[in-house]
Design a protein around this motif. Structure first.
Motif, short mmCIF file in Angstrom:
data_model
loop_
_atom_site.label_atom_id
_atom_site.label_comp_id
_atom_site.label_asym_id
_atom_site.label_seq_id
_atom_site.Cartn_x
_atom_site.Cartn_y
_atom_site.Cartn_z
N UNK A 165 -21.38 -36.48 -37.01
CA UNK A 165 -20.14 -36.83 -36.31
C UNK A 165 -19.74 -35.64 -35.43
N UNK A 166 -19.81 -35.83 -34.11
CA UNK A 166 -19.56 -34.74 -33.17
C UNK A 166 -18.90 -35.33 -31.93
N UNK A 167 -17.60 -35.64 -31.99
CA UNK A 167 -16.96 -36.36 -30.90
C UNK A 167 -16.71 -35.53 -29.64
N UNK A 190 -21.25 -30.48 -30.26
CA UNK A 190 -22.68 -30.56 -29.97
C UNK A 190 -23.26 -29.18 -29.72
N UNK A 191 -22.51 -28.35 -29.02
CA UNK A 191 -22.97 -26.98 -28.75
C UNK A 191 -23.13 -26.22 -30.06
N UNK A 192 -22.18 -26.38 -30.96
CA UNK A 192 -22.27 -25.73 -32.26
C UNK A 192 -23.50 -26.20 -33.03
N UNK A 193 -23.79 -27.50 -32.96
CA UNK A 193 -24.96 -28.06 -33.64
C UNK A 193 -26.25 -27.46 -33.09
N UNK A 194 -26.35 -27.38 -31.78
CA UNK A 194 -27.55 -26.83 -31.15
C UNK A 194 -27.76 -25.37 -31.55
N UNK A 195 -26.67 -24.61 -31.60
CA UNK A 195 -26.78 -23.20 -31.99
C UNK A 195 -27.19 -23.07 -33.46
N UNK A 196 -26.80 -24.03 -34.29
CA UNK A 196 -27.24 -24.02 -35.69
C UNK A 196 -28.74 -24.24 -35.78
N UNK A 230 -27.92 -37.02 -28.19
CA UNK A 230 -26.54 -36.53 -28.19
C UNK A 230 -25.71 -37.27 -27.15
N UNK A 231 -24.40 -37.26 -27.35
CA UNK A 231 -23.51 -37.82 -26.37
C UNK A 231 -22.05 -37.55 -26.72
N UNK A 232 -21.24 -37.38 -25.71
CA UNK A 232 -19.80 -37.18 -25.92
C UNK A 232 -19.07 -37.55 -24.65
N UNK A 233 -17.75 -37.63 -24.75
CA UNK A 233 -16.93 -37.90 -23.57
C UNK A 233 -15.75 -38.80 -23.84
N UNK A 234 -15.92 -39.80 -24.71
CA UNK A 234 -14.83 -40.76 -24.93
C UNK A 234 -13.61 -40.08 -25.58
N UNK A 235 -13.86 -39.26 -26.59
CA UNK A 235 -12.74 -38.60 -27.26
C UNK A 235 -12.07 -37.59 -26.33
N UNK A 236 -12.87 -36.90 -25.56
CA UNK A 236 -12.31 -35.93 -24.63
C UNK A 236 -11.47 -36.63 -23.56
N UNK A 260 -32.34 -36.48 -25.59
CA UNK A 260 -31.74 -37.57 -24.83
C UNK A 260 -30.22 -37.42 -24.84
N UNK A 261 -29.60 -37.90 -23.76
CA UNK A 261 -28.15 -37.88 -23.64
C UNK A 261 -27.63 -39.31 -23.55
N UNK A 262 -26.66 -39.65 -24.42
CA UNK A 262 -26.03 -40.97 -24.40
C UNK A 262 -24.91 -40.98 -23.36
N UNK A 263 -25.09 -41.79 -22.34
CA UNK A 263 -24.05 -41.88 -21.33
C UNK A 263 -22.82 -42.62 -21.84
N UNK A 264 -21.70 -42.38 -21.20
CA UNK A 264 -20.45 -43.07 -21.55
C UNK A 264 -20.58 -44.54 -21.15
#
Length: 363
Positions: A189-191, A196-202, A215-221, A270-274
């Motif tokens: 869960x990474x809204x 996502x950046x934190x996950x990649x650095x892990x 990965x994908x984000x944008x709706x919550x932002x 891959x990136x999930x588009x909005x």
């Protein structure tokens, strides 16, 4: 093998028809026989000596492989050429969360798409392709729907019913291990993009990398921050983190591996588009005010300008939920944001065919 056969046929034709042509020009019988014999011997020697000249064989081999790779590269650009067939159906009260339409999809019948040979993979093919893989899907509710669609391709209906409740626990992670094919799937869960950046650095810190990263984000932002420029800044930060995972950094050219990543095999990313947002169908006034078409255009613009996507020179291939949902239309959604399963199924098959193409390129 086919090239050698064709060459032999050509040689035979030359030996047969050239002397006949010369005879037509009234050459003497002896001259014609002499020329025919010399030509035959020359061609025979050439055919037998050709394998001992590696430069010629290598050139032919290189030219053939270059054409194949070029075709595979171009096929990536046709993966989203999807057409829909949407038909109205009767829906019972027990299916209130479904739209009143039945959707099916297929790839377009254009010549380049047909030449690429895209296919909907069955369970055994998907299992073979993903065998032994670690798949990580990170994002918001759209990412959950992608996980649901992916699992439905490798699990039966009974197994799907048993995991649905766990998968859709609000704001929670989910993990599935499919022992039969050795697949481990993690939903994170990474809204927000910073999640996502934190996950990649892990991944980088632990030196453990998934085989497939979606990965994908944008709706919550868009709903809670409503600032496209800030979204763009977070995307560029994510890009820098993702690039640091790669064996060779696009920002550094091809001079060598990134420090500390010599043994890293780059994951398929891959990136999930909005999705296309249908404003009139959104279920709250706040969403209808903040998540309008102008705001979505601004967020999509920041995504492309961030150079996170391959189309703009970045590391992630776009799974364009926006175009897939837009083409399917308003009849494929009940809340203007979350679409019916066919949309995410199409996205998963695009992903699987991309994996097939990329795997063949690496062989």
């Amino acid at each position: 093998m086919l090239g050698a056969v064709q060459f032999g046929v050509l040689a035979a034709c030359i030996v047969l028809f050239v002397p006949m042509g010369m005879a037509g020009w009234h050459l003497s019988r002896n001259k014609m026989l002499f020329f025919s014999g010399a030509l035959f011997i020359t061609l025979a020697v050439g055919v037998h000596l050709t394998p001992y000249f590696p430069s010629i064989s290598d050139l032919v081999s290189f030219s053939s492989s270059a054409v194949v790779v070029e075709n595979r590269d171009s096929c990536i650009s046709f993966l989203h050429e999807i057409v829909w067939d949407v038909k109205p159906v009767r829906v019972s009260e027990s299916l209130r969360n479904s739209s009143n339409y039945e959707e099916s999809w297929s790839w377009a019948k254009s010549k380049p798409v047909i030449a690429c040979g895209f296919q909907k993979l069955g369970r055994s093919d998907v299992s073979d392709l993903l065998n032994g893989s670690w798949i990580v899907v990170a994002g918001d509710s759209q990412a959950r729907l992608i996980v649901l669609s992916l699992l439905s391709l490798v699990l039966d209906l009974g197994e799907m019913e048993s995991i649905r409740g766990e998968l859709f626990k609000r704001h929670s992670d989910y993990r599935a291990v499919i022992d039969e094919i050795g697949v481990k799937l993690d939903f994170i869960w990474a809204p927000y993009t910073r999640n996502l950046t934190k996950l990649v650095m892990e991944f980088k810190r632990n030196r453990r990398y998934p085989d497939v990263l979606i990965m994908g984000s944008g709706l919550w932002h868009m709903l809670h921050v409503t600032n496209a420029s800030d979204y763009g800044v977070s995307l560029r930060s994510l890009r820098r983190s993702v690039v640091s995972l790669l064996p060779v950094s696009p920002e550094l050219g091809n001079d060598g591996p990134v420090t500390g990543s010599i043994s890293i095999r780059s994951p398929h990313m891959f990136w999930l588009g909005i999705p296309t947002l249908i404003n009139s169908m959104l279920n709250t006034e706040e969403k209808r005010v903040k998540m309008n078409s102008a705001m979505q255009d601004a967020y999509d613009g920041e995504l492309y300008e961030s150079k996170l996507l391959r189309q703009s020179g970045g590391p992630l291939m776009l799974l364009d939920i926006g175009s897939l949902s837009r083409i399917c239309g308003a009849w494929c959604t009940v809340d203007g944001m979350h679409y019916d399963g066919a949309v995410y199924e199409a996205a998963i098959h695009i992903l699987l065919n991309a994996l097939l193409i990329e795997s063949q390129q690496q062989i």
